[in-house]
Design a protein around this motif. Structure first.
Motif, PDB file in Angstrom:
ATOM      1  N   ALA B  32       0.753  -1.105  -0.232  1.00  0.00           N
ATOM      2  CA  ALA B  32       0.029  -0.053   0.007  1.00  0.00           C
ATOM      3  C   ALA B  32       0.763   0.962  -0.034  1.00  0.00           C
ATOM      4  CB  ALA B  32      -0.981  -0.109   1.167  1.00  0.00           C
ATOM      5  N   PHE B  33       0.676   2.129  -0.914  1.00  0.00           N
ATOM      6  CA  PHE B  33       1.683   3.249  -1.270  1.00  0.00           C
ATOM      7  C   PHE B  33       0.856   4.498  -1.668  1.00  0.00           C
ATOM      8  CE2 PHE B  33       2.226   3.735  -5.794  1.00  0.00           C
ATOM      9  CZ  PHE B  33       1.498   2.556  -6.349  1.00  0.00           C
ATOM     10  N   GLN B  34       1.357   5.670  -1.555  1.00  0.00           N
ATOM     11  CA  GLN B  34       1.132   6.741  -2.488  1.00  0.00           C
ATOM     12  C   GLN B  34       2.364   7.196  -3.379  1.00  0.00           C
ATOM     13  OE1 GLN B  34      -1.732   9.629   0.133  1.00  0.00           O
ATOM     14  NE2 GLN B  34       0.215   9.321   1.034  1.00  0.00           N
ATOM     15  N   PHE B  55       9.844 -13.902  -7.343  1.00  0.00           N
ATOM     16  CA  PHE B  55       9.062 -15.081  -7.104  1.00  0.00           C
ATOM     17  C   PHE B  55       8.271 -15.314  -8.123  1.00  0.00           C
ATOM     18  CE2 PHE B  55      10.324 -13.720  -2.720  1.00  0.00           C
ATOM     19  CZ  PHE B  55      10.413 -14.864  -1.990  1.00  0.00           C
ATOM     20  N   SER B  56       7.878 -16.723  -8.244  1.00  0.00           N
ATOM     21  CA  SER B  56       7.045 -17.162  -9.402  1.00  0.00           C
ATOM     22  C   SER B  56       5.473 -16.813  -9.103  1.00  0.00           C
ATOM     23  CB  SER B  56       7.275 -18.786  -9.363  1.00  0.00           C
ATOM     24  OG  SER B  56       6.087 -19.124  -9.997  1.00  0.00           O
ATOM     25  N   ALA B  57       5.076 -16.129 -10.208  1.00  0.00           N
ATOM     26  CA  ALA B  57       3.749 -15.768 -10.306  1.00  0.00           C
ATOM     27  C   ALA B  57       2.741 -16.871  -9.915  1.00  0.00           C
ATOM     28  CB  ALA B  57       3.448 -14.902 -11.675  1.00  0.00           C
ATOM     29  N   ASP B  58       2.991 -18.069 -10.309  1.00  0.00           N
ATOM     30  CA  ASP B  58       2.280 -19.267  -9.912  1.00  0.00           C
ATOM     31  C   ASP B  58       2.113 -19.307  -8.227  1.00  0.00           C
ATOM     32  OD1 ASP B  58       2.264 -19.900 -12.301  1.00  0.00           O
ATOM     33  OD2 ASP B  58       3.789 -21.553 -12.512  1.00  0.00           O
ATOM     34  N   HIS B  59       3.060 -18.794  -7.669  1.00  0.00           N
ATOM     35  CA  HIS B  59       3.198 -18.926  -6.066  1.00  0.00           C
ATOM     36  C   HIS B  59       2.734 -17.696  -5.134  1.00  0.00           C
ATOM     37  CE1 HIS B  59       4.258 -23.146  -6.256  1.00  0.00           C
ATOM     38  NE2 HIS B  59       5.248 -22.849  -7.270  1.00  0.00           N
ATOM     39  N   VAL B  60       3.231 -16.741  -5.713  1.00  0.00           N
ATOM     40  CA  VAL B  60       3.149 -15.344  -5.178  1.00  0.00           C
ATOM     41  C   VAL B  60       2.594 -14.223  -6.098  1.00  0.00           C
ATOM     42  CG1 VAL B  60       4.546 -13.631  -3.889  1.00  0.00           C
ATOM     43  CG2 VAL B  60       5.151 -15.963  -3.973  1.00  0.00           C
ATOM     44  N   ALA B  61       1.567 -13.489  -5.689  1.00  0.00           N
ATOM     45  CA  ALA B  61       0.955 -12.602  -6.483  1.00  0.00           C
ATOM     46  C   ALA B  61       1.557 -11.101  -5.673  1.00  0.00           C
ATOM     47  CB  ALA B  61      -0.769 -12.469  -6.466  1.00  0.00           C
ATOM     48  N   VAL B  62       2.159 -10.137  -6.481  1.00  0.00           N
ATOM     49  CA  VAL B  62       2.417  -9.061  -5.785  1.00  0.00           C
ATOM     50  C   VAL B  62       1.478  -7.990  -6.351  1.00  0.00           C
ATOM     51  CG1 VAL B  62       4.523  -7.351  -5.468  1.00  0.00           C
ATOM     52  CG2 VAL B  62       4.942  -9.662  -5.654  1.00  0.00           C
ATOM     53  N   LEU B  63       1.156  -7.212  -5.363  1.00  0.00           N
ATOM     54  CA  LEU B  63       0.053  -6.167  -5.794  1.00  0.00           C
ATOM     55  C   LEU B  63       0.346  -4.722  -5.257  1.00  0.00           C
ATOM     56  CD1 LEU B  63      -3.390  -8.122  -5.209  1.00  0.00           C
ATOM     57  CD2 LEU B  63      -1.942  -8.153  -7.114  1.00  0.00           C
ATOM     58  N   GLY B  64       0.157  -3.875  -6.059  1.00  0.00           N
ATOM     59  CA  GLY B  64       0.377  -2.543  -5.362  1.00  0.00           C
ATOM     60  C   GLY B  64      -1.180  -1.949  -5.052  1.00  0.00           C
ATOM     61  N   LEU B  65      -1.338  -1.122  -3.877  1.00  0.00           N
ATOM     62  CA  LEU B  65      -2.659  -0.750  -3.679  1.00  0.00           C
ATOM     63  C   LEU B  65      -2.413   0.941  -3.504  1.00  0.00           C
ATOM     64  CD1 LEU B  65      -5.664  -1.278  -3.106  1.00  0.00           C
ATOM     65  CD2 LEU B  65      -5.019  -1.395  -0.674  1.00  0.00           C
ATOM     66  N   HIS B  66      -2.851   1.658  -4.254  1.00  0.00           N
ATOM     67  CA  HIS B  66      -2.793   3.184  -4.118  1.00  0.00           C
ATOM     68  C   HIS B  66      -3.699   3.642  -3.170  1.00  0.00           C
ATOM     69  CE1 HIS B  66      -1.916   7.291  -6.179  1.00  0.00           C
ATOM     70  NE2 HIS B  66      -0.863   7.040  -5.611  1.00  0.00           N
ATOM     71  N   MET B 113      -5.369   0.754   8.136  1.00  0.00           N
ATOM     72  CA  MET B 113      -3.871   1.080   8.080  1.00  0.00           C
ATOM     73  C   MET B 113      -3.415   2.620   8.580  1.00  0.00           C
ATOM     74  SD  MET B 113      -3.301   0.162   4.198  1.00  0.00           S
ATOM     75  CE  MET B 113      -4.083  -1.271   3.395  1.00  0.00           C
ATOM     76  N   ARG B 114      -2.327   2.578   8.962  1.00  0.00           N
ATOM     77  CA  ARG B 114      -1.715   3.816   9.812  1.00  0.00           C
ATOM     78  C   ARG B 114      -1.136   4.911   9.072  1.00  0.00           C
ATOM     79  NH1 ARG B 114       2.193   1.445  13.918  1.00  0.00           N
ATOM     80  NH2 ARG B 114       2.696   3.640  14.158  1.00  0.00           N
ATOM     81  N   GLY B 115      -0.715   4.461   7.693  1.00  0.00           N
ATOM     82  CA  GLY B 115      -0.273   5.264   6.903  1.00  0.00           C
ATOM     83  C   GLY B 115       0.394   4.600   5.538  1.00  0.00           C
ATOM     84  N   THR B 116       1.404   5.072   4.997  1.00  0.00           N
ATOM     85  CA  THR B 116       2.013   4.417   3.863  1.00  0.00           C
ATOM     86  C   THR B 116       3.732   4.774   4.178  1.00  0.00           C
ATOM     87  OG1 THR B 116       1.991   6.526   2.343  1.00  0.00           O
ATOM     88  CG2 THR B 116       0.493   4.636   2.066  1.00  0.00           C
ATOM     89  N   PRO B 117       4.610   3.762   3.570  1.00  0.00           N
ATOM     90  CA  PRO B 117       4.251   2.303   3.018  1.00  0.00           C
ATOM     91  C   PRO B 117       3.717   1.469   4.213  1.00  0.00           C
ATOM     92  CG  PRO B 117       6.557   2.669   3.391  1.00  0.00           C
ATOM     93  CD  PRO B 117       5.863   4.178   3.954  1.00  0.00           C
ATOM     94  N   THR B 118       2.756   0.483   3.885  1.00  0.00           N
ATOM     95  CA  THR B 118       2.298  -0.472   4.405  1.00  0.00           C
ATOM     96  C   THR B 118       2.562  -1.751   3.607  1.00  0.00           C
ATOM     97  OG1 THR B 118       0.806   0.659   5.985  1.00  0.00           O
ATOM     98  CG2 THR B 118       0.185  -1.655   5.453  1.00  0.00           C
ATOM     99  N   TRP B 119       2.911  -2.999   4.147  1.00  0.00           N
ATOM    100  CA  TRP B 119       2.931  -4.345   3.860  1.00  0.00           C
ATOM    101  C   TRP B 119       1.844  -5.102   4.332  1.00  0.00           C
ATOM    102  CZ3 TRP B 119       4.887  -6.140  -0.662  1.00  0.00           C
ATOM    103  CH2 TRP B 119       5.948  -5.434  -1.084  1.00  0.00           C
ATOM    104  N   ILE B 120       1.125  -5.891   3.596  1.00  0.00           N
ATOM    105  CA  ILE B 120       0.160  -6.684   3.741  1.00  0.00           C
ATOM    106  C   ILE B 120       0.378  -8.080   3.108  1.00  0.00           C
ATOM    107  CG2 ILE B 120      -2.203  -7.418   3.711  1.00  0.00           C
ATOM    108  CD1 ILE B 120      -2.118  -4.835   5.195  1.00  0.00           C
ATOM    109  N   LEU B 121       0.517  -8.922   4.033  1.00  0.00           N
ATOM    110  CA  LEU B 121       0.671 -10.611   3.524  1.00  0.00           C
ATOM    111  C   LEU B 121      -0.394 -11.427   3.835  1.00  0.00           C
ATOM    112  CD1 LEU B 121       4.412 -11.689   4.046  1.00  0.00           C
ATOM    113  CD2 LEU B 121       3.399 -10.822   2.175  1.00  0.00           C
ATOM    114  N   ILE B 122      -0.938 -11.950   2.715  1.00  0.00           N
ATOM    115  CA  ILE B 122      -2.134 -12.764   2.899  1.00  0.00           C
ATOM    116  C   ILE B 122      -1.582 -14.378   2.301  1.00  0.00           C
ATOM    117  CG2 ILE B 122      -4.656 -13.219   2.030  1.00  0.00           C
ATOM    118  CD1 ILE B 122      -4.603 -10.264   1.875  1.00  0.00           C
ATOM    119  N   ASP B 123      -2.105 -15.376   3.268  1.00  0.00           N
ATOM    120  CA  ASP B 123      -1.609 -16.678   2.752  1.00  0.00           C
ATOM    121  C   ASP B 123      -2.518 -17.375   1.781  1.00  0.00           C
ATOM    122  OD1 ASP B 123      -3.866 -18.057   3.994  1.00  0.00           O
ATOM    123  OD2 ASP B 123      -2.378 -18.742   5.713  1.00  0.00           O
ATOM    124  N   LYS B 124      -2.155 -18.411   1.455  1.00  0.00           N
ATOM    125  CA  LYS B 124      -3.100 -19.174   0.229  1.00  0.00           C
ATOM    126  C   LYS B 124      -4.632 -19.462   0.772  1.00  0.00           C
ATOM    127  CE  LYS B 124       1.252 -21.534  -1.000  1.00  0.00           C
ATOM    128  NZ  LYS B 124       1.764 -22.880  -1.046  1.00  0.00           N
TER     129      LYS B 124
END
Lengths: 167, 167, 167, 167
Positions: B32-34, B55-66, B113-124
């Protein structure tokens, strides 16, 4: 070569419009940048801010020039203002006047700049002394600014913001 | 704790809208960023791009959230698009849906969220596993992503984009 | 492939000699370096120190191996000790046993290392899992160490020095 | 204040011994360092090398002074030589003459240096102009060196190694 006058649609971070004419008698260090140019954001703008903090405003004027030549809608004044606020840019920044029917704005065109970042140094007599495209090393930039700042002065004049620096 | 669904007004850098529901079965790493937050531009966004390349896209999805919560007019979609282009961001980025009558956008509010940057990890299994405000170290981020990516797999499965890395 | 035993003339930063045999049951991350190798001093050694500070000693043993293959007289034990002190290196460092009639020391020779820095990862069963010459990225190093540290454990076991990290 | 002469037991990276007396007429920039001081290795020595590469040797002499005041056995000439070779230091380096019965070597003592890194600038008339303990910013160092290099010269004299820099 006499430096051509800046063509600026609006000045930010200053109470009154600036010009090469008005700043005659000081060295003028102009950092031409775009707020979405990585080389500017990561290197040039912080370098300009450090230059602004190092040299006395009595001797050296550090100016930004926002020369938008691509993604024009993305880098309007509102975005630039927020950028300057968030990145704590304190020196005056002029918005290079857009051209009619041309992507390159007017001052950028006049100076035939090749892109951003570009450094321009103008001496106390308004002579253009340096025009450098790309990243410029701190050692060399500091040396060139000092060289022109000391022109016509005794070599022991303090050209820095603080007295404690140097001798 | 089950991760709450993202509320996104538009997705960039992807052909189709994404969601936690659709990505079930993969680890989801959300940055999560601005675009005008210095800590994001100088550290977080390049780190997310590197994560995306590692990381392989088969296992890990990296997303930005503006998640724009200040200077809203300065960070509209046009500016964000130019930013992603100029900074060579290749992973999908969702625009957090603005709230009505509130500066903080909807997903940011939902996740508190308290601000940016914030990292969120979600499992399978769509469980929220990490919520970290501020800069996160590469070593630890890599370790946490690998930990969740390997869950339920043999430990010798290749979770990286290239075969040559690691084992 | 079973990892070959280290041949060390003396251990620093530890009360007792270490070995792959003794450390069976833990992941072993070995940073082979020379104290006058710029890539080691500027990148590898600080990275190893960060690895040492991130992962729990119950799960991961971080070791330095001083593999002097050039300028032997310049990098004797006295110089290495001062280096470790001044650069605040806290993890155990073994001095790779010099070879007779060969510049390359014995462990370096046994492992056929190509130079420094080199990273070696050995899993809990003493299997050699990674042998990487040159700089290694933090994201990938953290991922690989976590991968082997979690082998045979529940995925929610805390493998870090502090409890607050990660989940 | 007239700069006191350097007391050096041996010079490296130069065919003949150097002295302040011999270098009269040039600016002398002295970087006092220890090869195992992290602030020197990570910042000061690369900065001195860059200074050496930027300014013309006709105008500016960049010297290293190896002022060992701790871990004396660890930083003998053999180790220093290997350090200079591996870190690609090309400027002349003098070994500060050890004192009898005192940890601090003779030049360090004479100049009452507080530690390493220390920068000393001496002008063309052998006057001590700057004595700065700790890290020094590139912008300011470049400015100070240029200021003294230009003393007594026309301001358009080229003080750099290459002609293309600056004006």
């Amino acid at each position: 070569m006499k430096a051509q006058e800046l063509i600026v649609s609006k000045w930010l971070n200053t109470d009154q419009p600036l010009s090469i004419e008005k700043l005659k008698g000081k060295v003028i260090a102009i950092h031409a940048f775009q707020m979405l140019c990585p080389g500017c954001v990561l290197h040039g703008v912080p370098q300009a801010q450090k230059l602004f903090e190092t040299f006395s405003a009595d001797h050296v004027a550090v100016l930004g020039l926002h020369t938008v030549f691509e993604h024009h809608e993305a880098m309007q004044e509102k975005s630039l203002s927020a950028f300057l606020h968030e990145f704590r840019v304190k020196f005056p920044v002029g918005i290079d006047q857009p051209s009619v029917g041309l992507d390159i704005p007017q001052t950028m065109n006049l100076y035939q700049m090749r892109g951003t970042p570009t450094w321009i140094l103008i001496d106390k007599k308004s002579e253009l002394k340096l025009h450098s495209f790309g990243q410029m090393d701190d050692l060399l930039l500091g040396a060139e600014v000092a060289r022109h700042a000391l022109e016509g002065l005794e070599s022991n004049v303090n050209i820095y913001k603080t007295k404690s620096k140097g001798n």
